[in-house]
Design a protein around this motif. Structure first.
Motif, mmCIF file in Angstrom:
data_model
loop_
_atom_site.group_PDB
_atom_site.id
_atom_site.type_symbol
_atom_site.label_atom_id
_atom_site.label_comp_id
_atom_site.label_asym_id
_atom_site.label_seq_id
_atom_site.Cartn_x
_atom_site.Cartn_y
_atom_site.Cartn_z
ATOM 1 N N SER A 59 19.227 0.297 17.864
ATOM 2 C CA SER A 59 18.633 -1.034 17.936
ATOM 3 C C SER A 59 17.294 -0.981 17.218
ATOM 4 N N GLY A 60 16.779 -2.153 16.863
ATOM 5 C CA GLY A 60 15.495 -2.188 16.188
ATOM 6 C C GLY A 60 15.104 -3.603 15.835
ATOM 7 N N PHE A 61 13.908 -3.742 15.313
ATOM 8 C CA PHE A 61 13.441 -5.063 14.903
ATOM 9 C C PHE A 61 12.371 -4.922 13.828
ATOM 10 N N VAL A 62 12.187 -6.016 13.104
ATOM 11 C CA VAL A 62 11.161 -6.122 12.071
ATOM 12 C C VAL A 62 10.337 -7.362 12.366
ATOM 13 N N GLU A 63 9.025 -7.235 12.284
ATOM 14 C CA GLU A 63 8.148 -8.407 12.318
ATOM 15 C C GLU A 63 7.643 -8.619 10.901
ATOM 16 N N MET A 64 7.988 -9.771 10.317
ATOM 17 C CA MET A 64 7.655 -9.989 8.910
ATOM 18 C C MET A 64 7.532 -11.473 8.590
ATOM 19 N N ASP A 65 6.909 -11.731 7.459
ATOM 20 C CA ASP A 65 6.890 -13.043 6.839
ATOM 21 C C ASP A 65 7.731 -12.908 5.569
ATOM 22 N N PRO A 66 8.983 -13.358 5.582
ATOM 23 C CA PRO A 66 9.865 -13.104 4.441
ATOM 24 C C PRO A 66 9.460 -13.828 3.173
ATOM 25 N N GLU A 67 8.754 -14.953 3.303
ATOM 26 C CA GLU A 67 8.368 -15.677 2.103
ATOM 27 C C GLU A 67 7.191 -14.993 1.408
ATOM 28 N N ALA A 68 6.243 -14.534 2.223
ATOM 29 C CA ALA A 68 5.117 -13.787 1.659
ATOM 30 C C ALA A 68 5.495 -12.335 1.372
ATOM 31 N N LYS A 69 6.660 -11.907 1.913
ATOM 32 C CA LYS A 69 7.142 -10.531 1.757
ATOM 33 C C LYS A 69 6.126 -9.534 2.298
ATOM 34 N N THR A 70 5.630 -9.859 3.502
ATOM 35 C CA THR A 70 4.694 -8.975 4.197
ATOM 36 C C THR A 70 5.310 -8.545 5.522
ATOM 37 N N PHE A 71 4.955 -7.331 5.947
ATOM 38 C CA PHE A 71 5.568 -6.731 7.125
ATOM 39 C C PHE A 71 4.482 -6.272 8.093
ATOM 40 N N LYS A 72 4.683 -6.584 9.361
ATOM 41 C CA LYS A 72 3.732 -6.199 10.397
ATOM 42 C C LYS A 72 4.235 -4.994 11.189
ATOM 43 N N THR A 73 5.506 -5.008 11.550
ATOM 44 C CA THR A 73 6.076 -3.963 12.394
ATOM 45 C C THR A 73 7.517 -3.692 11.980
ATOM 46 N N ILE A 74 7.887 -2.424 11.972
ATOM 47 C CA ILE A 74 9.292 -2.026 11.884
ATOM 48 C C ILE A 74 9.498 -0.927 12.917
ATOM 49 N N GLU A 75 10.444 -1.140 13.829
ATOM 50 C CA GLU A 75 10.727 -0.145 14.861
ATOM 51 C C GLU A 75 12.230 0.000 15.031
ATOM 52 N N ALA A 76 12.667 1.219 15.303
ATOM 53 C CA ALA A 76 14.091 1.474 15.544
ATOM 54 C C ALA A 76 14.242 2.598 16.557
ATOM 55 N N THR A 77 15.264 2.461 17.411
ATOM 56 C CA THR A 77 15.628 3.501 18.371
ATOM 57 C C THR A 77 17.095 3.835 18.162
ATOM 58 N N ILE A 78 17.385 5.121 17.962
ATOM 59 C CA ILE A 78 18.733 5.575 17.644
ATOM 60 C C ILE A 78 19.205 6.537 18.726
ATOM 61 N N ALA A 79 20.399 6.302 19.252
ATOM 62 C CA ALA A 79 20.986 7.212 20.243
ATOM 63 C C ALA A 79 21.544 8.433 19.520
ATOM 64 N N THR A 80 20.977 9.596 19.787
ATOM 65 C CA THR A 80 21.379 10.801 19.054
ATOM 66 C C THR A 80 22.832 11.195 19.343
ATOM 67 N N ALA A 81 23.325 10.881 20.540
ATOM 68 C CA ALA A 81 24.705 11.234 20.878
ATOM 69 C C ALA A 81 25.719 10.436 20.076
ATOM 70 N N SER A 82 25.263 9.388 19.381
ATOM 71 C CA SER A 82 26.182 8.548 18.604
ATOM 72 C C SER A 82 26.428 9.097 17.201
ATOM 73 N N VAL A 83 25.939 10.307 16.905
ATOM 74 C CA VAL A 83 26.172 10.902 15.591
ATOM 75 C C VAL A 83 27.674 11.036 15.347
ATOM 76 N N ASN A 84 28.085 10.694 14.126
ATOM 77 C CA ASN A 84 29.506 10.674 13.811
ATOM 78 C C ASN A 84 29.710 11.147 12.373
ATOM 79 N N THR A 85 30.309 12.334 12.221
ATOM 80 C CA THR A 85 30.636 12.867 10.889
ATOM 81 C C THR A 85 32.144 12.865 10.650
ATOM 82 N N ASN A 86 32.862 12.163 11.522
ATOM 83 C CA ASN A 86 34.316 12.036 11.403
ATOM 84 C C ASN A 86 35.039 13.357 11.644
ATOM 85 N N GLN A 87 34.403 14.231 12.426
ATOM 86 C CA GLN A 87 35.030 15.512 12.776
ATOM 87 C C GLN A 87 34.477 15.907 14.138
ATOM 88 N N GLU A 88 35.281 15.767 15.184
ATOM 89 C CA GLU A 88 34.782 15.862 16.559
ATOM 90 C C GLU A 88 34.178 17.233 16.881
#
Length: 203
Positions: A59-88
């Motif tokens: 999950s994650g989110f971005v705080e931005m003004d897309p017209e001015a193309k400026t960014f205030k915050t970018i955050e993401a949280t990734i569940a490490t157990a969800s790693v998938n290389t297609n080989q169990e």
């Protein structure tokens, strides 16, 4: 009287120059849509090839003004157990203490610190926290613009690439081949294709 109209028209023209096209520029929250996004990595395998994988839960989110193309915050949280290389069997190894150690460190977190614009692209410096270690990483990519979907949502797209050294995060497991090379490379290449939906909740 005529001079007054001239000054009024000049004032209107100046206002149009200063006011953003469309008149809706604002900094708002945009939530990552994981159904239309990809967080992918590639790493050298036995010197002669690459192995690729993805994370499926994040999950994650971005705080931005897309017209001015400026960014205030970018955050993401990734569940490490969800790693998938297609080989169990390989995925099970990646989840244990040799690599992600998911029982002890169930998530990795990214937080933007700063960014620079280079022509049509961006370079973003942020903190990646993985296995209890925080390191700066740089992602280079593009903001691909904004569009409306058929269901009334406003969407934005991004792509980016970067690299990290897994040993910086305590992932030191390896084996040496008879040829002298290593089973797993140290440098991890990251590729992101991210789609976000503008939040309808008041900020």
């Amino acid at each position: 009287m005529r001079r007054g109209w001239v000054w009024a028209l000049r004032g209107m023209a100046a206002g149009l120059v200063l006011w953003p096209v469309g008149g809706w520029a604002e900094t708002a929250r945009w939530d990552v849509d994981p159904d239309h996004s990809i967080i992918e990595f590639r790493v050298a395998h036995m010197v002669v090839s690459k192995t690729a994988g993805r994370f499926m839960d994040y999950s994650g989110f971005v705080e931005m003004d897309p017209e001015a193309k400026t960014f205030k915050t970018i955050e993401a949280t990734i569940a490490t157990a969800s790693v998938n290389t297609n080989q169990e069997k390989r995925d099970a190894h990646l989840r244990n203490a040799d690599f992600f150690d998911v029982e002890k460190f169930p998530t990795m977190i990214y937080q933007l610190k700063s960014y620079k614009k280079h022509g049509d692209g961006y370079s973003a410096v942020g903190d990646l926290t993985l296995r209890g270690v925080t390191r700066e990483i740089t992602l280079v990519g593009n903001f691909n613009g904004v569009t409306k979907d058929p269901w009334g949502n406003t969407r934005a797209g991004f792509n980016g690439e970067g690299k990290v050294n897994r040993k910086d995060f305590g992932m030191v497991w390896n084996k040496t081949l008879d040829s002298g090379g290593l089973v797993v490379g140290d440098e991890i290449h990251i590729r992101l294709d991210i789609e976000c939906i503008k939040s309808k909740k008041p900020q």
